[in-house]
Design an enzyme around this catalytic site. Structure first.
Site, mmCIF file in Angstrom:
data_model
loop_
_atom_site.group_PDB
_atom_site.id
_atom_site.type_symbol
_atom_site.label_atom_id
_atom_site.label_comp_id
_atom_site.label_asym_id
_atom_site.label_seq_id
_atom_site.Cartn_x
_atom_site.Cartn_y
_atom_site.Cartn_z
ATOM 1 N N PHE A 1 -23.983 16.236 -51.053
ATOM 2 C CA PHE A 1 -23.639 17.332 -50.149
ATOM 3 C C PHE A 1 -23.757 18.651 -50.903
ATOM 4 O O PHE A 1 -23.397 18.732 -52.068
ATOM 5 C CB PHE A 1 -22.213 17.146 -49.610
ATOM 6 C CG PHE A 1 -21.923 17.961 -48.394
ATOM 7 C CD1 PHE A 1 -22.416 17.589 -47.150
ATOM 8 C CD2 PHE A 1 -21.165 19.117 -48.479
ATOM 9 C CE1 PHE A 1 -22.154 18.342 -46.010
ATOM 10 C CE2 PHE A 1 -20.892 19.874 -47.355
ATOM 11 C CZ PHE A 1 -21.390 19.488 -46.122
ATOM 12 N N PHE B 1 -15.534 14.194 -51.762
ATOM 13 C CA PHE B 1 -14.420 13.287 -51.509
ATOM 14 C C PHE B 1 -14.643 11.920 -52.150
ATOM 15 O O PHE B 1 -13.686 11.257 -52.572
ATOM 16 C CB PHE B 1 -14.215 13.148 -49.993
ATOM 17 C CG PHE B 1 -12.979 12.399 -49.609
ATOM 18 C CD1 PHE B 1 -11.737 13.014 -49.669
ATOM 19 C CD2 PHE B 1 -13.047 11.087 -49.180
ATOM 20 C CE1 PHE B 1 -10.582 12.327 -49.308
ATOM 21 C CE2 PHE B 1 -11.910 10.394 -48.818
ATOM 22 C CZ PHE B 1 -10.671 11.010 -48.884
ATOM 23 N N GLU B 2 -15.891 11.492 -52.276
ATOM 24 C CA GLU B 2 -16.218 10.170 -52.815
ATOM 25 C C GLU B 2 -16.346 10.149 -54.337
ATOM 26 O O GLU B 2 -16.516 9.095 -54.943
ATOM 27 C CB GLU B 2 -17.521 9.661 -52.184
ATOM 28 C CG GLU B 2 -17.419 9.380 -50.695
ATOM 29 C CD GLU B 2 -17.457 10.622 -49.818
ATOM 30 O OE1 GLU B 2 -16.934 10.537 -48.687
ATOM 31 O OE2 GLU B 2 -17.992 11.671 -50.241
ATOM 32 N N ILE C 1 -17.551 24.244 -50.706
ATOM 33 C CA ILE C 1 -17.695 25.648 -50.328
ATOM 34 C C ILE C 1 -16.801 25.944 -49.129
ATOM 35 O O ILE C 1 -16.790 25.204 -48.147
ATOM 36 C CB ILE C 1 -19.175 25.972 -50.031
ATOM 37 C CG1 ILE C 1 -19.998 25.700 -51.306
ATOM 38 C CG2 ILE C 1 -19.336 27.418 -49.566
ATOM 39 C CD1 ILE C 1 -21.485 25.730 -51.131
ATOM 40 N N THR D 1 -12.234 26.588 -41.818
ATOM 41 C CA THR D 1 -11.012 25.800 -41.613
ATOM 42 C C THR D 1 -10.371 25.469 -42.964
ATOM 43 O O THR D 1 -10.908 25.802 -44.021
ATOM 44 C CB THR D 1 -11.331 24.480 -40.880
ATOM 45 O OG1 THR D 1 -12.104 23.639 -41.753
ATOM 46 C CG2 THR D 1 -12.108 24.740 -39.590
ATOM 47 N N HIS E 1 -10.253 22.640 -44.322
ATOM 48 C CA HIS E 1 -10.921 21.469 -44.898
ATOM 49 C C HIS E 1 -11.212 21.673 -46.388
ATOM 50 O O HIS E 1 -11.046 20.761 -47.196
ATOM 51 C CB HIS E 1 -12.217 21.194 -44.128
ATOM 52 C CG HIS E 1 -12.932 19.958 -44.527
ATOM 53 N ND1 HIS E 1 -12.450 18.693 -44.248
ATOM 54 C CD2 HIS E 1 -14.102 19.775 -45.185
ATOM 55 C CE1 HIS E 1 -13.294 17.800 -44.715
ATOM 56 N NE2 HIS E 1 -14.304 18.428 -45.285
ATOM 57 N N ARG F 1 -23.194 29.957 -60.080
ATOM 58 C CA ARG F 1 -22.400 29.241 -61.083
ATOM 59 C C ARG F 1 -23.082 27.962 -61.542
ATOM 60 O O ARG F 1 -22.896 27.521 -62.666
ATOM 61 C CB ARG F 1 -21.013 28.960 -60.522
ATOM 62 C CG ARG F 1 -20.219 30.259 -60.347
ATOM 63 C CD ARG F 1 -18.935 30.083 -59.591
ATOM 64 N NE ARG F 1 -18.018 29.205 -60.275
ATOM 65 C CZ ARG F 1 -17.035 28.547 -59.669
ATOM 66 N NH1 ARG F 1 -16.842 28.679 -58.372
ATOM 67 N NH2 ARG F 1 -16.245 27.761 -60.361
#
Length: 155
Positions: free
Chosen positions: A23, A58-59, A83, A87, A89, A128
């Protein structure tokens, strides 16, 4: 006299696992490029590097844990980019991922290097990650090398 322990950037035929998120690939591929360049620069052989690609940040902790528990690696380098969006999240993923990585390191005793960027914009993350600018992937790889050396000295 005070005894000081420090790691170094020697490879000494040490093996490294790299977990990289797919991602935000524009960013994570630059992180991976920097990490691999740093490992090679410090003498790590390509046969001593394995890459595990995961869907998102997340994984990363679960995959890092599997690599760390395998006994095949002296350290694991985690690379990803979270990023900020519109929301909350961003906060949930960032917190869960970083706590998970920390937990894996403490549970397994294997150095886990955190090269997951958290940025407000894609542009910030790209800068970065860029090996020619801030090179956070290279920094993560050097941290892994140094921690392996330090823990070796502390045995």
């Amino acid at each position: 006299m005070i005894k000081i322990h420090e790691g170094d950037l020697k490879s000494d035929h040490r093996r490294f696992g790299v977990v990289v998120s797919k991602f935000n690939g524009e960013v994570t591929e630059k992180l991976l490029e920097g990490a691999l360049a740093a490992l090679r620069k410090h003498g790590v052989r390509e046969k001593d590097i394995e890459i595990a690609r995961v869907p998102g940040a997340f994984e990363i902790p679960l995959t890092a844990k599997r690599l760390a528990q395998s006994g095949a690696f002296h350290a694991v380098i985690c690379l990803g980019a979270v990023i900020r969006g519109e929301t909350s999240h961003f906060e949930h993923i960032s917190r869960t991922m970083s706590q998970g990585i920390s937990q894996v390191m403490l549970e397994t005793g294997v150095p886990i290097s955190l090269g997951v960027l958290t940025a407000d914009t894609v542009e910030q993350a790209v800068q970065r990650a860029d090996p020619k600018r801030f090179d956070r992937g290279g920094d993560a790889a050097k941290t892994a090398l140094e921690m392996v050396g330090l823990l070796h000295h502390l045995k």
